[in-house]
Write a protein that holds these residues in place. Structure first.
Motif, mmCIF file in Angstrom:
data_model
loop_
_atom_site.group_PDB
_atom_site.id
_atom_site.type_symbol
_atom_site.label_atom_id
_atom_site.label_comp_id
_atom_site.label_asym_id
_atom_site.label_seq_id
_atom_site.Cartn_x
_atom_site.Cartn_y
_atom_site.Cartn_z
ATOM 1 N N LEU A 101 0.871 -1.299 0.068
ATOM 2 C CA LEU A 101 -0.233 -0.078 0.034
ATOM 3 C C LEU A 101 0.853 1.396 -0.018
ATOM 4 O O LEU A 101 0.474 2.315 -0.617
ATOM 5 C CB LEU A 101 -0.658 0.048 1.302
ATOM 6 C CG LEU A 101 -2.042 -0.697 1.156
ATOM 7 C CD1 LEU A 101 -2.870 -0.760 2.461
ATOM 8 C CD2 LEU A 101 -3.046 -0.541 0.050
ATOM 9 N N ALA A 102 2.019 1.489 0.672
ATOM 10 C CA ALA A 102 2.670 2.363 0.574
ATOM 11 C C ALA A 102 3.468 2.675 -0.486
ATOM 12 O O ALA A 102 3.618 3.920 -0.974
ATOM 13 C CB ALA A 102 3.904 2.224 1.994
ATOM 14 N N TYR A 103 3.845 1.519 -1.050
ATOM 15 C CA TYR A 103 4.692 1.837 -2.206
ATOM 16 C C TYR A 103 3.633 2.084 -3.511
ATOM 17 O O TYR A 103 3.893 3.029 -4.053
ATOM 18 C CB TYR A 103 5.367 0.324 -2.707
ATOM 19 C CG TYR A 103 6.191 0.269 -3.767
ATOM 20 C CD1 TYR A 103 7.680 0.745 -3.402
ATOM 21 C CD2 TYR A 103 6.206 -0.168 -4.956
ATOM 22 C CE1 TYR A 103 8.452 1.093 -4.453
ATOM 23 C CE2 TYR A 103 6.928 0.206 -5.998
ATOM 24 C CZ TYR A 103 8.255 0.639 -5.895
ATOM 25 O OH TYR A 103 9.237 0.842 -6.779
ATOM 26 N N VAL A 104 2.668 1.692 -3.279
ATOM 27 C CA VAL A 104 1.397 2.202 -4.633
ATOM 28 C C VAL A 104 1.248 3.634 -4.211
ATOM 29 O O VAL A 104 1.183 4.303 -5.262
ATOM 30 C CB VAL A 104 0.326 1.319 -4.470
ATOM 31 C CG1 VAL A 104 -0.806 1.893 -5.362
ATOM 32 C CG2 VAL A 104 0.738 -0.139 -5.038
ATOM 33 N N THR A 105 1.027 3.708 -3.024
ATOM 34 C CA THR A 105 0.655 5.328 -2.709
ATOM 35 C C THR A 105 1.757 6.124 -3.151
ATOM 36 O O THR A 105 1.454 7.428 -3.623
ATOM 37 C CB THR A 105 0.189 5.395 -1.378
ATOM 38 O OG1 THR A 105 -0.889 4.421 -0.829
ATOM 39 C CG2 THR A 105 -0.247 6.782 -0.766
ATOM 40 N N ILE A 106 2.964 5.942 -2.844
ATOM 41 C CA ILE A 106 3.952 6.863 -2.998
ATOM 42 C C ILE A 106 4.231 6.951 -4.482
ATOM 43 O O ILE A 106 4.626 8.004 -4.902
ATOM 44 C CB ILE A 106 5.128 6.550 -2.130
ATOM 45 C CG1 ILE A 106 5.032 6.801 -0.658
ATOM 46 C CG2 ILE A 106 6.383 7.337 -2.654
ATOM 47 C CD1 ILE A 106 5.959 6.329 0.280
ATOM 48 N N GLN A 107 4.371 5.686 -5.108
ATOM 49 C CA GLN A 107 4.792 5.570 -6.671
ATOM 50 C C GLN A 107 3.569 6.143 -7.464
ATOM 51 O O GLN A 107 3.894 7.082 -8.421
ATOM 52 C CB GLN A 107 4.854 4.251 -6.971
ATOM 53 C CG GLN A 107 6.373 3.886 -6.362
ATOM 54 C CD GLN A 107 7.642 4.245 -7.145
ATOM 55 O OE1 GLN A 107 7.638 5.062 -8.024
ATOM 56 N NE2 GLN A 107 8.581 3.813 -6.561
ATOM 57 N N VAL A 108 2.352 5.709 -7.312
ATOM 58 C CA VAL A 108 1.273 5.935 -8.135
ATOM 59 C C VAL A 108 0.716 7.436 -7.812
ATOM 60 O O VAL A 108 0.547 8.077 -8.685
ATOM 61 C CB VAL A 108 0.261 4.813 -8.258
ATOM 62 C CG1 VAL A 108 -0.948 5.247 -9.105
ATOM 63 C CG2 VAL A 108 1.064 3.632 -8.643
ATOM 64 N N LEU A 109 0.426 7.519 -6.790
ATOM 65 C CA LEU A 109 -0.586 8.553 -6.141
ATOM 66 C C LEU A 109 0.253 9.947 -6.210
ATOM 67 O O LEU A 109 -0.336 11.166 -6.428
ATOM 68 C CB LEU A 109 -1.366 8.375 -4.980
ATOM 69 C CG LEU A 109 -2.443 7.191 -5.154
ATOM 70 C CD1 LEU A 109 -2.990 7.091 -3.775
ATOM 71 C CD2 LEU A 109 -3.564 7.607 -6.319
ATOM 72 N N MET A 110 1.458 9.745 -5.548
ATOM 73 C CA MET A 110 2.277 10.950 -5.198
ATOM 74 C C MET A 110 3.203 11.329 -6.259
ATOM 75 O O MET A 110 3.846 12.270 -6.406
ATOM 76 C CB MET A 110 2.883 10.802 -3.856
ATOM 77 C CG MET A 110 1.821 10.707 -2.777
ATOM 78 S SD MET A 110 2.624 10.140 -1.082
ATOM 79 C CE MET A 110 3.815 11.470 -0.775
#
Length: 184
Positions: free
Chosen positions: A130-139
C-alpha cells in the motif's frame, strides 16, 4: 519479642482453611508476579496503544532505512526522493489500515503464537504494498525498495517479539470466567 515476630511472619505465610486446620500457601516468585502484571496490562491495553506502538516502530524502521540508504548510496543510483516525515505518514497509515484488515490489533491475535506470526507477515506485506503504490502512483515520487526492506525487517524484528512476550505474559495471567445460565 522474637517469638512474637516469628509467629507473625509465620502467620503471614499461612492461611486458615478450616477451623483448626492450617494450610500453607506457596509464595509467588517476583518474576511470576511481574509476568502476571505485564499480562494483565497487555490484556487491558486498547487497540490505540498497539497502533501507537506500531507507528513508533514504523518511524524507527524508516529512519534506519533512510540512514542506511544514504550511507550505502552508490553514485549512479538516485536517493529516495520522498521525505522521511511524508514516508512515515504514508507507511504508518498503511500499517494501521492493513493491521485492521488482518486483525493484527485484535485480542484473539495475542492468544496464539501462530496468529501473531501469520498476521504480522500479512500486515507487513500489505503495508509495504500500500505504501509503495501510494507513493509511486498517487504521489508520483520515488520510494527506495531498500528502505521498504529495512522497514519490514525492523517491524518483524521488534513488533513480533514484543507481541510474543505479551502472549507469554497473557498465558500466565489468570483470568476469572463467570458463566451464567443453564446448560440446556
Amino acid at each position: 519479642m522474637i517469638a512474637a515476630n516469628r509467629l507473625a511472619a509465620r502467620a503471614s505465610h499461612e492461611v486458615l482453611a478450616d477451623i483448626g486446620h492450617v494450610v500453607r500457601t506457596p509464595k509467588t516468585p517476583f518474576t511470576e508476579r511481574l509476568a502476571q502484571s505485564f499480562g494483565r496490562a497487555c490484556w487491558s491495553l486498547p487497540k490505540a496503544a498497539w497502533i501507537a506502538f506500531d507507528v513508533l516502530v514504523t518511524g524507527l524502521g524508516l529512519f534506519i532505512g533512510f540512514s542506511l540508504v544514504d550511507w550505502l548510496l552508490v553514485q549512479h543510483q538516485p536517493p529516495s526522493h520522498v521525505a522521511l516525515p511524508l514516508a512515515w505518514l504514508v507507511v504508518a497509515t498503511a500499517m494501521t489500515i492493513s493491521g485492521l484488515v488482518f486483525g493484527w490489533y485484535e485480542l484473539e491475535t495475542f492468544l496464539h503464537r501462530s496468529r501473531i506470526v501469520s498476521r504480522s507477515l500479512l500486515t507487513a506485506g500489505l503495508t509495504i504494498a500500500l505504501a509503495y503504490v501510494t507513493i509511486q502512483v498517487l504521489m508520483y515520487t520515488d520510494f527506495s525498495r531498500r528502505v521498504g526492506l529495512t522497514f519490514i525487517i525492523t517491524f518483524l524484528g521488534i513488533s513480533v517479539p514484543v507481541r510474543g512476550m505479551a502472549y507469554a505474559a497473557m498465558k500466565r495471567f489468570k483470568r476469572g470466567l463467570l458463566v451464567v445460565g443453564s446448560r440446556s
